[in-house]
Scaffold this motif. Structure first.
Motif, short mmCIF file in Angstrom:
data_model
loop_
_atom_site.label_atom_id
_atom_site.label_comp_id
_atom_site.label_asym_id
_atom_site.label_seq_id
_atom_site.Cartn_x
_atom_site.Cartn_y
_atom_site.Cartn_z
N LYS A 55 4.28 6.25 -4.20
CA LYS A 55 3.34 6.63 -2.99
C LYS A 55 1.87 7.13 -3.86
CE LYS A 55 3.44 10.10 0.40
NZ LYS A 55 4.13 11.12 1.23
N ASP A 56 1.92 7.59 -4.86
CA ASP A 56 0.63 8.11 -5.78
C ASP A 56 -0.40 6.82 -5.83
OD1 ASP A 56 2.38 6.95 -7.55
OD2 ASP A 56 1.32 8.18 -9.11
N ARG A 57 0.20 5.62 -6.05
CA ARG A 57 -0.81 4.42 -6.06
C ARG A 57 -1.09 4.00 -4.73
NH1 ARG A 57 1.62 -0.65 -9.10
NH2 ARG A 57 1.86 0.84 -10.60
N CYS A 58 -0.43 4.09 -3.93
CA CYS A 58 -0.66 3.65 -2.31
C CYS A 58 -1.83 4.43 -1.77
CB CYS A 58 0.55 3.70 -1.40
SG CYS A 58 0.31 3.37 0.18
N ILE A 64 -9.30 4.81 -1.07
CA ILE A 64 -10.53 3.82 -1.53
C ILE A 64 -11.00 2.98 -0.27
CG2 ILE A 64 -11.48 2.16 -2.94
CD1 ILE A 64 -9.81 3.30 -5.25
N CYS A 65 -10.08 2.31 0.12
CA CYS A 65 -10.38 1.45 1.26
C CYS A 65 -10.68 2.21 2.45
CB CYS A 65 -9.03 0.70 1.56
SG CYS A 65 -8.58 -0.40 0.20
N CYS A 66 -10.13 3.45 3.01
CA CYS A 66 -10.53 4.06 4.06
C CYS A 66 -11.90 4.60 3.89
CB CYS A 66 -9.64 5.42 4.01
SG CYS A 66 -9.84 6.33 5.34
N LYS A 67 -12.52 5.01 2.64
CA LYS A 67 -13.70 5.62 2.45
C LYS A 67 -14.67 4.42 2.59
CE LYS A 67 -12.54 9.46 0.09
NZ LYS A 67 -12.01 10.18 -1.17
N LEU A 91 -10.31 -7.37 -1.18
CA LEU A 91 -9.58 -8.06 -2.20
C LEU A 91 -9.72 -7.34 -3.50
CD1 LEU A 91 -10.38 -11.51 -1.24
CD2 LEU A 91 -8.31 -10.23 -0.40
N ASN A 92 -9.03 -7.13 -4.49
CA ASN A 92 -9.06 -6.63 -5.60
C ASN A 92 -9.81 -7.80 -6.65
OD1 ASN A 92 -6.69 -8.64 -6.57
ND2 ASN A 92 -5.26 -7.07 -6.52
N PRO A 97 -4.93 -8.84 -1.88
CA PRO A 97 -5.41 -7.54 -0.97
C PRO A 97 -5.29 -6.13 -1.54
CG PRO A 97 -3.89 -9.05 0.02
CD PRO A 97 -3.85 -9.50 -1.17
N LYS A 98 -6.49 -5.60 -1.60
CA LYS A 98 -6.48 -4.39 -2.13
C LYS A 98 -5.94 -3.14 -1.45
CE LYS A 98 -10.06 -1.41 -4.56
NZ LYS A 98 -11.34 -1.56 -5.20
N CYS A 99 -5.95 -3.26 0.03
CA CYS A 99 -5.48 -2.13 0.54
C CYS A 99 -4.12 -2.18 0.88
CB CYS A 99 -6.38 -1.94 1.78
SG CYS A 99 -7.98 -1.99 1.29
#
Length: 100
Positions: A55-58, A64-67, A91-92, A97-99
């Motif tokens: 959960k913490d990584r998610c 980051i993606c949301c902002k 993408l990372n 996929p990054k998000c």
């Protein structure tokens, strides 16, 4: 001779110290992004990461993606990425996929 040794020491010190400087390129910073209330991303990511194994990584990557996507987070805990193309297409460095 002493002058030559001193000159070599100074020039080698300058050369070595210059290798510690980090060169940067002009990238947009968080200061350039429009202000988004952090609560909106936090609550959306809390739902999105509700069933995540790590959960913490998610939460970190979702935030980051949301902002970067101006507070757009797909609904639900998985899938639905077509609702937010920015979120879906980010993408990372490895091209994945990054998000979450």
């Amino acid at each position: 001779m002493k002058l030559l040794v001193a000159l070599l020491l100074v020039s080698s010190a300058l050369f070595l110290s210059s290798s510690f400087f980090q060169f940067t390129t002009a990238h947009p910073t968080d200061d350039d992004a429009p202000a988004i209330p952090s609560g909106s991303c936090d609550s959306k990511c809390e739902v999105r990461c509700g069933k995540a194994g790590v959960k913490d990584r998610c939460m970190k990557y979702c935030g980051i993606c949301c902002k970067q996507c101006k507070s757009c987070v797909p609904s639900g805990t998985y899938g639905n990425k077509s609702e937010c193309p920015c979120y879906r297409d980010m993408l990372n460095s490895k091209g994945k996929p990054k998000c979450p």
